[in-house]
Design a protein around this motif. Sequence first.
Motif: not given
Length: 684
Positions: A82-87, A89-96, A134-140, A156-162
């Motif tokens: 189960v993934l909960e994204w924090q992106l 504004a305006g950004w989006s993720v597709g199908e895993t 640089a923008y921060r993308v986070t997923v729980f 886990a709360t995982l993040s990376t810089a885009i």
Amino acid sequence: MRASLMDLFRYLLVAVALSLALPNAAWAQGNPPDMMDRGSARLVAERAIAPGASGDLALVFLPNEGWHGYWRNPGDAGQGMVLEWQLPAGWSVGETQYPVPQTYVIQGIMNHIFEGEHAVLVPLAVPDGTAPGAYRVTVFARWLTCSESLCVPQQATLSTAISVGEGVEVHPRFDSWRAAIAPLLDRKASLQFTAEALRLSIPLPAAMEIASPHVFIAQEQLVDYNAPQRFYRDGDALIVEIPRGGLRHEAQAVSGIIALGGARDGLRFEAEPGEVSTGGEALDGTEQPTSLAWLILAALAGGLILNLMPCVFPILSLKAMTLARAGESAAGARREALAYSAGVVLACLALGGLLLALRAGGEQIGWAFQLQEPGVVVALLVLAVLITANFAGLFELPSLSVTRTGGPGSSFATGLLAAFVATPCTGPFMAAALGAALLLPTAQALLLFAALGLGLALPFLLLGFVPALRNRLPRPGPWMDRFRKAMAIPMGLTALALIWLATRLGGQGFALVALVMTVGLVIALMVTGRLQRAGKLAWPAFGLIAAPFALFGAFALPASFTPATAGQAESIHSPINYSEAALAEARASGQPVFLWFTADWCLTCKVNEGVAIERDEVRDAFEAAGVVTMRGDWTVRDEAITRFLTEQGAAGVPLYLWYPVNGPPQQLPQLLTPDMLVELAEAG
């Protein structure tokens, strides 16, 4: 619909794992890896993404040795991610997008897992007009990690810089991670649901080599994950048959991954409703599909042979009288033959259609399901007693007679009854045809049921239209009346057998009430017949006599009914009652296993038990070889037995299976001999 036992077990397993391990989930993240950590996870970006473009993120999991994670559909047990994204504004993720999973079976429970390092890719879209930087993308993320004996929920709360812009180097591991992802086929597959299977036609070039394929279905509650999958090659299409399971849903779209047998080698597909071929060449390890033409011939032969089977003997009296009357005239013989055949075929179609409809609705029933219903047995008992009394001359009602002047209408009714009473048993050819009918599309399945009826009626149809055969029959005369009375004996025995079956299904009180009600109806018909022969109005008398008995039966039958239980019949082998768990335990014992399925209403079953199974020499041979005997009693409806029969390609009983100490199980013929069983025991 009700969830299957396997699905209930799955949910309980997950619930227990969560309840036991949830207090440890947070602790696992805060303690040293050598104490509680079952692996690691991280979020990685492939490269910089230009405004208005897309790039991939990778969720990389590295379970410790002996531990594994799960695919999106975990199978019979486990839990998907189960993934909960924090992106921004305006950004989006597709199908895993997942790699090709692996199968993992323990105690008959199929899981879809990943062992070792694996990465899932997630497309990330950056909207046009996004400023470079640089923008921060986070997923729980929540996922389950399991070993052979323990499951630990992790989070886990995982993040990376885009980086948004140009010129940033590609991550060096992405090529290998992307290579493991199953690519999507460029053409849609076709899907078709039958009563028992999900059938897929997946477009794959005929030149593509396939070693040991396995299909992973993404949607849950559609298929039986641990059931054998069948694969056939039909030109540039791979035909797949997967037994249905779970809640037996029927999805309008199905997706999944087909593993092709190589290391992480597989393809992703999407399927929509469409035509799926019934032919093709079986892949290694898959039984060759039988052509529809052969199945029709098998059903026809099975119906023809059914005329000679022991379970059909109770209706021989009806057929014998029809044969005798067929010699009256050529035109009359043809009318009789056509009417009788129409009744037989219609009855087989009606029973087959009802069977298919009930199975499509989720009912676990098989061929001869009608004799598992106490009310149907009572109705047959009434008919058998009335026909016996008519044969014996206790009453003569032309409108009800099946022996004299009833005409085509009487022959049609005789055909209906003949098929209804004849169909409980299966015989050679018939078993294969009816087993296939439960998996074929409805129109083809009904064609097989019609062919079965035609085979059952064929001898009488030939007598009606072939003068040379008809001329060999004795001429009508006084002997027919004596013959008719003689035929009251087998019909009376049929009635006694139905009384016994009513006792087995509903108890002695239930059978006694049915008998009293039936005798009352016979008395009413006797009085009616006498009044009609005297030229008097008879039906008021019939109503006055029959009504009290009918009312008595309507109230007393339900009140006296006592449900039967399986395994009541005695046996010199003291067999174990069939269940999946009992069979698995018996096979794990290292001893040969003899498993037979029977029912009290199946005369073929009882004949086999009397002449072959329940013999002293067979018992002695079994004891000397240490054979484990197991019996499945299908007298009353049993969903577990019905499922097993279907898996074996059998539409009904009898079914006999031999499990040797070494080697695959062997399905035995439907007609047994004691020598056959003794030889199996001596061979081990």
